[in-house]
Each structure stands twice: as C-alpha cells, then as structure tokens.
Design an enzyme around this catalytic site. Structure first.
Site, PDB file in Angstrom:
ATOM      1  CE  LYS A  61      -3.985  -2.123   2.308  1.00 51.77           C
ATOM      2  NZ  LYS A  61      -3.452  -3.473   2.578  1.00 51.77           N
ATOM      3  NE  ARG A 205      -9.121 -11.586  10.152  1.00 52.77           N
ATOM      4  CZ  ARG A 205      -9.584 -10.407  10.514  1.00 52.77           C
ATOM      5  NH1 ARG A 205      -9.809 -10.151  11.792  1.00 52.77           N
ATOM      6  NH2 ARG A 205      -9.817  -9.468   9.618  1.00 52.77           N
TER       7      ARG A 205
END
Length: 224
Positions: A61, A205
């Site tokens: 990013k 996750r």
C-alpha cells in the site's frame, strides 16, 4: 490464473507462516504478504515464502510523493513480486511513476477503499458520496494512470468490471458463507466475487484461523 485464491499471510512468525503455506499450497494460487510481515521479515522473509513455489503478492500500500514511491518499487525488483499495491488516492502522477518503476512481470494495482471502512467512515475523512462512488472515481483514475487494476471490495467489483473490461481486480475481505465478518464491513463470499469479475480473491482468517487450514482452503477452492 487457474486458482484465484491468495492466502493473506498475516502471521508474525516466519516459520509458522512457512508451515501454513506448505499445508495449504495445493489449494491456493498465491500468497499475499502485507506490511506486518514485510516490516518484520523484509526481503529475507519474502524469499523464504517464495521458495514454496507460489506467486507472491506484496500488499505494501505504497503512498508517498511520486519519486519516493518509484524508488520503493525499484528496491523490490529483486523480489520479483507478482502483484504490488499502491494507494490510488496518492494521485495520478504517483501511480504513473509506480507503474513505470515496477518490474516487467509485476502487476501494480491501486487500493481504492479499505474493506474495513463504510460510508460513515468516508464522511469523517471529508469524502463526499457513497463507497461505490468513491471506488468508481479512483478506479477511473487508476486506469487513466496506466495501472493494471485496483483493489476493491466484492460489493464494487461487478460495477468496476463493467467499466474497465481489461482490468485486474483484487478483492479482499472475503468470507465463506456462514463465517464471521470480524472487522470487515463490506464483505461477500469468494464465489460471488469471482462471478462478479474478481481476478484475485484474498482470503486470510477463514483459512489461517481454521481448526484445519488445509480443509478450509480445500472447501473454499471447491466453491469456485
């Protein structure tokens, strides 16, 4: 790519990360390494994960003045990442320089709006309009800057795909049906995102925190 799933490897311990990738690599198409991993393990860590034989996506990013971002892109040439992220809100010049400095085989994609944000969050940062409108504006800017594609939520990828037919679309924040959304606010299932035009599905996750990560990855793969 035959398998669009990239495992988000948000694990601080390198050996644990390598072990997880080894467990699930038959059922994923690549590995996404974010800031947490990169800041902890640097180039060495990226090389170690790359030895598993899968494409590496560096989700850094990048967001700074054009010259600094270009220099950062040049510094990671040696890592040969398949994908690197920059913030689309950094502006056209920054994105142009990032793409020009990237390796020939590296796709540069612009992050539009984090999947942890919603319309109220935009208002608090002084951005007018809906998340959809904000993503569409930044997608157009990224396309005009010559980027390969963008990062957006599954709620916007269908509309962006219609606007940018040749774009490369990375969709994070995905949750299989029945999974908890956690801190993600704009979520869809991997299958829905793929059907709407996603090129890469980033899943963390639901695989890494599963009791059986290999089975979780296998189950997600079976839905695609």
């Amino acid at each position: 790519m035959s398998n669009p799933v990239f495992l988000a490897l948000d694990i601080p311990r390198l050996e644990a990360g390598k072990a997880l990738v080894d467990k699930v690599k038959a059922h994923i198409g690549g590995v996404k390494l974010g800031m947490e991993f990169f800041y902890a393990h640097g180039h060495h860590g990226v090389h170690e994960i790359a030895h598993c034989g899968l494409p590496v996506f560096l989700d850094l990013k990048l967001h700074d003045i054009p010259n600094t971002v270009a220099a950062a892109m040049q510094s990671i040439h040696v890592l040969e990442p398949a994908i690197v992220t920059v913030h689309a809100s950094g502006g056209r010049a920054m994105m142009e320089d990032a793409k020009a400095a990237a390796g020939e085989n590296t796709k540069v994609v612009g992050v539009t709006m984090l999947t942890s944000l919603d319309e109220r969050d935009l208002e608090r940062t002084g951005v007018d309009g809906s998340p959809h409108d904000h993503v569409m504006r930044l997608a157009e800017l990224a396309e005009n800057a010559g980027l390969d594609g963008i990062v957006c939520s599954g709620q916007e990828v269908g509309a962006v795909h219609k606007q940018w037919k040749q774009g490369f679309f990375v969709v994070p924040g995905l949750r299989p049906a029945g999974s908890a959304s956690g801190d993600q606010k704009r979520v869809v299932t991997p299958r829905q995102a793929r059907d709407d035009g996603a090129s890469v599905l980033v899943i963390g996750r639901p695989i890494s925190k599963a009791d059986d990560p290999e089975q979780a990855a296998r189950d997600i793969e079976a839905t695609l």
